[in-house]
Design a protein around this motif. Structure first.
Motif, PDB file in Angstrom:
ATOM      1  N   UNK A  40       0.815  -1.220   0.000  1.00  0.00           N
ATOM      2  CA  UNK A  40       0.000   0.000   0.000  1.00  0.00           C
ATOM      3  C   UNK A  40       0.843   1.263   0.000  1.00  0.00           C
ATOM      4  N   UNK A  41       2.125   1.138   0.333  1.00  0.00           N
ATOM      5  CA  UNK A  41       2.982   2.330   0.406  1.00  0.00           C
ATOM      6  C   UNK A  41       3.179   2.896  -1.001  1.00  0.00           C
ATOM      7  N   UNK A  42       2.828   4.158  -1.243  1.00  0.00           N
ATOM      8  CA  UNK A  42       2.966   4.719  -2.592  1.00  0.00           C
ATOM      9  C   UNK A  42       4.433   4.964  -2.940  1.00  0.00           C
ATOM     10  N   UNK A  43       4.822   4.492  -4.123  1.00  0.00           N
ATOM     11  CA  UNK A  43       6.194   4.694  -4.591  1.00  0.00           C
ATOM     12  C   UNK A  43       6.369   6.124  -5.086  1.00  0.00           C
ATOM     13  N   UNK A  44       7.600   6.578  -5.060  1.00  0.00           N
ATOM     14  CA  UNK A  44       7.917   7.930  -5.509  1.00  0.00           C
ATOM     15  C   UNK A  44       7.861   8.005  -7.032  1.00  0.00           C
ATOM     16  N   UNK A  45       7.467   9.145  -7.565  1.00  0.00           N
ATOM     17  CA  UNK A  45       7.560   9.331  -9.023  1.00  0.00           C
ATOM     18  C   UNK A  45       9.025   9.505  -9.437  1.00  0.00           C
ATOM     19  N   UNK A  46       9.336   9.146 -10.663  1.00  0.00           N
ATOM     20  CA  UNK A  46      10.699   9.333 -11.173  1.00  0.00           C
ATOM     21  C   UNK A  46      10.766  10.712 -11.823  1.00  0.00           C
ATOM     22  N   UNK A  47      11.176  11.679 -11.036  1.00  0.00           N
ATOM     23  CA  UNK A  47      11.306  13.045 -11.534  1.00  0.00           C
ATOM     24  C   UNK A  47      12.443  13.723 -10.795  1.00  0.00           C
ATOM     25  N   UNK A  48      13.164  14.592 -11.491  1.00  0.00           N
ATOM     26  CA  UNK A  48      14.229  15.366 -10.871  1.00  0.00           C
ATOM     27  C   UNK A  48      13.789  16.800 -10.583  1.00  0.00           C
ATOM     28  N   UNK A  49      12.502  17.075 -10.781  1.00  0.00           N
ATOM     29  CA  UNK A  49      11.932  18.382 -10.478  1.00  0.00           C
ATOM     30  C   UNK A  49      11.345  18.315  -9.068  1.00  0.00           C
TER      31      UNK A  49
ATOM     32  N   UNK B 247      -3.832  12.953  -3.950  1.00  0.00           N
ATOM     33  CA  UNK B 247      -4.455  12.947  -2.647  1.00  0.00           C
ATOM     34  C   UNK B 247      -3.692  12.170  -1.599  1.00  0.00           C
ATOM     35  N   UNK B 248      -2.389  12.061  -1.747  1.00  0.00           N
ATOM     36  CA  UNK B 248      -1.582  11.245  -0.839  1.00  0.00           C
ATOM     37  C   UNK B 248      -0.970  12.040   0.293  1.00  0.00           C
ATOM     38  N   UNK B 249      -0.895  13.380   0.160  1.00  0.00           N
ATOM     39  CA  UNK B 249      -0.435  14.256   1.222  1.00  0.00           C
ATOM     40  C   UNK B 249      -1.358  15.476   1.261  1.00  0.00           C
ATOM     41  N   UNK B 250      -1.160  16.348   2.214  1.00  0.00           N
ATOM     42  CA  UNK B 250      -2.033  17.506   2.385  1.00  0.00           C
ATOM     43  C   UNK B 250      -2.048  18.369   1.123  1.00  0.00           C
ATOM     44  N   UNK B 251      -3.206  18.896   0.741  1.00  0.00           N
ATOM     45  CA  UNK B 251      -3.331  19.631  -0.520  1.00  0.00           C
ATOM     46  C   UNK B 251      -2.535  20.933  -0.566  1.00  0.00           C
ATOM     47  N   UNK B 252      -2.163  21.483   0.574  1.00  0.00           N
ATOM     48  CA  UNK B 252      -1.403  22.731   0.577  1.00  0.00           C
ATOM     49  C   UNK B 252       0.103  22.500   0.697  1.00  0.00           C
ATOM     50  N   UNK B 253       0.550  21.259   0.476  1.00  0.00           N
ATOM     51  CA  UNK B 253       1.971  20.929   0.626  1.00  0.00           C
ATOM     52  C   UNK B 253       2.808  21.587  -0.465  1.00  0.00           C
TER      53      UNK B 253
ATOM     54  N   UNK C  54       9.619  20.422  -7.257  1.00  0.00           N
ATOM     55  CA  UNK C  54       8.227  20.862  -7.131  1.00  0.00           C
ATOM     56  C   UNK C  54       7.281  19.830  -7.736  1.00  0.00           C
ATOM     57  N   UNK C  55       7.668  19.265  -8.861  1.00  0.00           N
ATOM     58  CA  UNK C  55       6.847  18.243  -9.507  1.00  0.00           C
ATOM     59  C   UNK C  55       6.736  16.995  -8.626  1.00  0.00           C
ATOM     60  N   UNK C  56       7.796  16.711  -7.888  1.00  0.00           N
ATOM     61  CA  UNK C  56       7.782  15.559  -6.981  1.00  0.00           C
ATOM     62  C   UNK C  56       6.673  15.708  -5.935  1.00  0.00           C
ATOM     63  N   UNK C  57       6.633  16.839  -5.254  1.00  0.00           N
ATOM     64  CA  UNK C  57       5.617  17.051  -4.226  1.00  0.00           C
ATOM     65  C   UNK C  57       4.226  17.152  -4.838  1.00  0.00           C
ATOM     66  N   UNK C  58       4.127  17.794  -6.018  1.00  0.00           N
ATOM     67  CA  UNK C  58       2.829  17.965  -6.655  1.00  0.00           C
ATOM     68  C   UNK C  58       2.214  16.629  -7.035  1.00  0.00           C
ATOM     69  N   UNK C  59       3.068  15.651  -7.365  1.00  0.00           N
ATOM     70  CA  UNK C  59       2.551  14.318  -7.690  1.00  0.00           C
ATOM     71  C   UNK C  59       1.743  13.754  -6.521  1.00  0.00           C
ATOM     72  N   UNK C  60       2.243  13.866  -5.322  1.00  0.00           N
ATOM     73  CA  UNK C  60       1.540  13.335  -4.153  1.00  0.00           C
ATOM     74  C   UNK C  60       0.303  14.160  -3.828  1.00  0.00           C
ATOM     75  N   UNK C  61       0.389  15.478  -4.065  1.00  0.00           N
ATOM     76  CA  UNK C  61      -0.787  16.329  -3.849  1.00  0.00           C
ATOM     77  C   UNK C  61      -1.896  15.968  -4.831  1.00  0.00           C
ATOM     78  N   UNK C  62      -1.538  15.826  -6.116  1.00  0.00           N
ATOM     79  CA  UNK C  62      -2.538  15.532  -7.146  1.00  0.00           C
ATOM     80  C   UNK C  62      -3.222  14.192  -6.925  1.00  0.00           C
TER      81      UNK C  62
END
Length: 815
Positions: free
Chosen positions: A474-483, A495-501, A485-493
């Motif tokens: 169930x643990x969500x894997x990280x996206x493969x990105x070197x950006x 719904x895996x972390x707080x929307x204001x992260x 901001x894009x890394x955190x936005x992936x989890x926000x989009x």
């Protein structure tokens, strides 16, 4: 000082290279920045012409390690290439580190060693390997030696060229050719190209080739004093890229007093040449838990591995002859665009986007005086600018680095030879260098912790982590990105972390953390992503050094040279995006050499020897370890002693038979080397010195240096069979290397086994017809040995092996 065996015929000229009197042809080199006979050059140098490179199956400069006992090449992820000469070298895993073996293309220094991946072996006059520091004429970053790639140049008054096609197993199709056109009495152009397409040596498609290269040159000689040559080249690689086989796993720490050692190894039983994305490799990979998330690693997708890389270069060579010597000016500009993803030690995958460019100028004056003193004076300048965005993705740990780095370097140098008598000479040279380096960027390390951040009090380890569901998938894997901001936005989009992260920058107090919205079975959340990176890092460093050379030369007979030299080398220190080792010191080398070059028996026997002792101080060692619970590449400084004997022989036994033998005996051992890791996480074959300030250190003194086999030999046999209007050239090459280490972990499993490899080539020539046809077998006994090994921080050992048996046909036409 080795010399490759000359082939009986040149496939690009269809002219015999061994005379009817069975004499050995003279080989000209420019190793000392002026053209001279190899036998007159008082330096250890080995040469390979185009026919030797073709017969050996050299697809790019990354394959050159198969040609000489002195040279080791580690081809890592993507275009990353590291050269070693007798153990002296550096693992250049990113553009923050410089090579220790300098590469020069058409006289132009390559600032980034990754350029070797784009250096196709076509239309070359020769490749020169200079062994040992070249601190005077070549300068910085040549502590181990120099590799010169020298293309065929335009010829005035000549219309000629060649076409060559090659087909082989693994669906290989190779095409290359060149055309020399005399535009006028004073102008000539030469255009050449190379294309190579081959399926992967591994079943999953990795270790393939898909590349092409172009080169264009224009030569203008308006009179006998002035010569102007301009050149442009372009290379592109679009293959899947290298990939290692998962040969086994190491134990991981359990915390139990009598638990397994972290270096205990269990073979996987998976055959080699299956590749990193093979289903069996992925099944084993997903059975291993990442730490500290304690979630299973995800399978590697073959569609995630690729290379899209290009290199472009422009240069000019302007020569003006005067009554007292020749003035040479070499301006150049080179750039590269790189976008690639590779698996490395089980990365998921690692992604790099890099743009780099360099501008360089070199001015030399080579004297041609009637008196006893002659030499070279010169000046050199280079400026580099590099922009990199990279992530070594590991499913639940993402070290992301975005930075600009580069700098400039300038030097003045001179080297001269004074003839005391007609047979005895003194040689001396000196070079002064100043280097400036900078790095400016952000270093993030996003790590998922099971249950919560360590400072929250909810961090869980086995067995409690299983109850929290961390290993359930169930643990969500990280996206493969070197950006970042894009890394955190992936989890926000998702719904895996707080929307204001937001992607807060670490290093400003408590690390930024992001609780997952997925509840845990024990703790409030399944896990937390913590950015344990170093944050904003800026460094600027300046170095300067004077290197020099002293030597004596004695012609004790007409065809016999005895020489002794002492030469120093220097590689500037640098900067790293790490708080553990934010900077690293320069390295230095002192090299003592006694050599002899000889021709005997009416020019039918060539016998050369070199005895060497090198003292290596502060070698810059880039190695893979675990720091702050994530993969890291810190840089250490090491001391070593290198000593040995090099013997080379060529015997023109008859007008149709030539035998060559090159041997090297080597002792290359670390006198001092200290490596670091998180406590209990250092998977080194070295003794631990204990833990200080949360860092465990390991003493690795006494280990052999990387790519430094104690014994290596190459035996070359060539015989021509005359058949009326046809000649058949038969060539056999036997190469042997003893065991050699490929990784700074110094583990038994990262050591390459001894090997003996056989290559065969048969080429049929028609007299004066301008064509030849060849059949070849390379690695006839299918000998496989490791050329690169990578071990992840959770013990997955992925090893890249040498090419398997290959065979095919080659057709060459000259016009």
């Amino acid at each position: 000082m080795a010399l490759g065996l000359p082939n009986a015929y040149s496939q690009q000229s269809n002219e015999p290279e061994v005379s009817s009197q069975a004499g050995i042809e003279e080989v000209l080199v420019t190793a000392q920045r002026r053209e001279q006979s190899l036998q007159d050059a008082a330096v250890p140098v080995q040469t390979f012409d185009q026919d030797q490179l073709t017969q050996a199956g050299m697809e790019s400069a990354q394959d050159l390690g198969l040609l000489s006992p002195a040279l080791g090449v580690s081809a890592g992820g993507g275009p990353l290439t590291s050269f070693f000469v007798r153990g002296v070298g550096a693992l250049t895993v990113n553009p923050l580190t410089d090579a220790a073996v300098a590469q020069n293309v058409d006289g132009i220094y390559l600032g980034r060693s990754s350029g070797a991946a784009g250096q196709a072996m076509y239309d070359l006059a020769r490749v020169e390997l200079l062994k040992g520091p070249q601190g005077t004429l070549y300068g910085r970053n040549a502590t181990g030696g120099v590799v010169n790639y020298i293309p065929n140049k335009p010829v005035l008054g000549e219309n000629s060229g060649y076409l060559q096609g090659e087909v082989g197993n693994y669906s290989k199709i190779g095409l290359q050719g060149a055309a020399n056109v005399a535009v006028s009495d004073t102008v000539a152009i030469r255009v050449s190209g190379n294309s190579l397409d081959r399926d992967g040596f591994s079943d999953d498609g990795t270790n393939d080739q898909d590349s092409y290269s172009l080169r264009a040159q224009l030569l203008f000689e308006p009179n006998d004093k002035l010569s102007v040559r301009v050149a442009a080249d372009y290379s592109e690689v679009s293959s899947t890229g290298p990939g290692g086989d998962l040969i086994g796993t190491y134990a991981n720490p359990t915390g139990a007093p009598n638990g397994p050692s972290i270096t205990d190894f269990t073979p996987s039983g998976i055959p080699i040449s299956t590749g990193p994305t093979d289903p069996r490799a992925n099944e084993l990979r997903t059975s291993v838990l990442h730490t500290p998330s304690f979630a299973p690693f995800q399978p590697i997708d073959p569609n995630d591995l690729y290379q899209d890389i290009s290199w472009t270069g422009f240069m000019a060579e302007i020569n003006y002859q005067t009554d007292v010597g020749t003035l040479t000016f070499l301006p150049s500009y080179r750039e590269s665009e790189q976008d690639y993803q590779f698996s490395g030690p089980g990365f998921a995958p690692a992604k790099t986007q890099e743009e780099n460019n360099q501008t360089s100028f070199e001015l030399r004056f080579a004297t041609d005086l009637d008196g006893p003193l002659n030499g070279i004076l010169g000046a050199f300048y280079i400026d580099e600018e590099i922009s990199t965005s990279t992530v070594f993705a590991q499913n639940f740990a993402s070290p992301i680095q975005n930075y600009d780095n580069g700098g400039d370097s300038w030097a003045i140098f001179g080297q001269g030879t004074f003839e005391l008598t007609e047979t005895f000479r003194l040689n001396a040279g000196v070079r002064y260098t100043e280097d400036s380096k900078f790095a400016d960027g952000i270093s993030d390390t996003f790590v998922t912790f099971c249950g919560g951040a360590p400072f929250s009090g909810n961090f869980l380890t086995p067995p409690a982590s299983f109850g929290n569901g961390c290993a359930s998938g169930a643990m969500p894997a990280h996206p493969v990105t070197s950006d970042r901001d894009e890394f955190i936005q992936y989890f926000v989009d998702n719904g895996l972390i707080a929307p204001d992260s937001e992607a807060d920058i670490p290093g400003r107090g408590r690390p930024p953390f992001y609780d997952l919205t997925i509840p845990g079975g024990i703790s409030p959340v399944l896990g937390t992503i913590v950015n344990v990176g170093d944050g904003e890092l800026t460094s600027e460093l300046d170095y300067s050094e004077t290197t020099y050379r002293l030597g004596v030369e004695w012609d004790w007979a007409d065809d016999n040279l005895l020489y002794a030299t002492f030469e120093t080398g220097y590689r500037a220190g640098g900067v790293d995006l790490s708080t553990v080792s934010p900077t690293y010191d320069p390295e230095y080398i002192d090299a003592f050499t006694i050599g002899s070059k000889n021709r005997f028996f009416d020019n039918t026997l060539q016998l050369n020897a070199e005895l060497f002792l090198w003292e290596y101080d502060g070698q810059q060692v880039t190695y893979f370890t675990t720091l702050d619970s994530a993969s890291a590449f810190p840089i250490a400084n090491a001391d070593a002693t290198i000593q040995g004997l090099d013997l080379d022989m060529i015997w023109a036994a008859t007008s149709n038979t030539t035998i060559g033998l090159s041997m090297q005996f080597l002792d290359a051992t670390y006198d001092e080397l200290t490596l670091v890791s998180d406590p209990g996480r250092g998977r080194f074959g070295c003794a631990s010195d204990g833990v200080t300030n949360g860092i465990e250190t390991y003493s690795c003194a006494g280990n052999e240096m990387l790519y430094s086999p104690e014994f290596g030999a190459d035996l070359n046999l060539n015989h021509i069979v005359n058949m009326g209007n046809y000649d058949l050239s038969l060539t056999a090459v036997v190469s042997h290397r003893s065991e050699q280490q490929t990784n700074f972990l110094f583990l038994d499993e990262t050591e390459s086994d001894a090997y003996t490899m056989l290559n065969f080539d048969a080429t049929l020539f028609a007299d004066n017809a301008g064509w030849s046809v060849s059949a070849f077998v390379r690695n006839a006994t299918d000998e496989r040995f490791s050329v690169n090994s990578n071990v992840s921080n959770r013990g997955l050992n992925y090893t890249i092996y040498s090419p398997p048996r290959t065979y095919g046909l080659r057709l060459t036409a000259n016009f």
